[in-house]
Design an enzyme around this catalytic site. Structure first.
Site, short mmCIF file in Angstrom:
data_model
loop_
_atom_site.label_atom_id
_atom_site.label_comp_id
_atom_site.label_asym_id
_atom_site.label_seq_id
_atom_site.Cartn_x
_atom_site.Cartn_y
_atom_site.Cartn_z
N PRO A 2 0.82 -1.20 0.00
CG PRO A 2 -0.80 -1.56 1.62
CD PRO A 2 0.51 -2.08 1.13
CE LYS A 33 -2.74 -5.60 0.46
NZ LYS A 33 -2.18 -6.27 -0.68
CB ILE A 65 -1.21 -5.56 -4.78
CG1 ILE A 65 -0.06 -4.87 -5.49
CG2 ILE A 65 -1.55 -6.89 -5.45
CD1 ILE A 65 1.27 -5.61 -5.38
#
Length: 115
Positions: A2, A33, A65
């Site tokens: 990120p 994440k 992602i």
């Protein structure tokens, strides 16, 4: 991976290390994440007008992602707007946040792409 970018007219010297660390934590938790992959980039002191006014404002981009999209972006927006309002005093109505889902093959780290 990120990556949260904040362009703001808040002076750069008003952006503390504590804010950067808090933003990193908020993004990691929001997206689920590892914080070790999170990158926060603040471009302070930008010449900006939002809604015809030079009052504090920002334009932000959150790239990841996966973990962004129609089903989750409202939740992310709530957390990010709270961060910006609480820490930088940027009102929710003076900021845009763009969410971008990156293909793993289009992002590299540590010498190779993620996919």
């Amino acid at each position: 991976m990120p990556y949260f970018t904040i362009d703001t007219n808040i002076p750069q010297n008003s952006i503390s290390s504590a804010f950067l660390k808090k933003a990193s934590n908020v993004v990691a938790k929001a997206l689920g994440k590892p914080e070790s992959y999170v990158s926060i980039h603040v471009n302070g002191g930008q010449a900006m007008v939002f809604g015809g006014s030079e009052d504090p404002c920002a334009v932000c981009v959150l790239k990841s992602i996966g973990c962004v999209g129609p089903k989750v972006n409202n939740s992310h927006a709530e957390k990010l707007y709270k961060l910006l309002a609480d820490e930088l005093k940027i009102p929710k109505n003076r900021c845009y946040i763009e969410f971008v889902d990156i293909e793993a093959s289009s992002m590299a780290f540590n010498g190779s792409t993620f996919g």
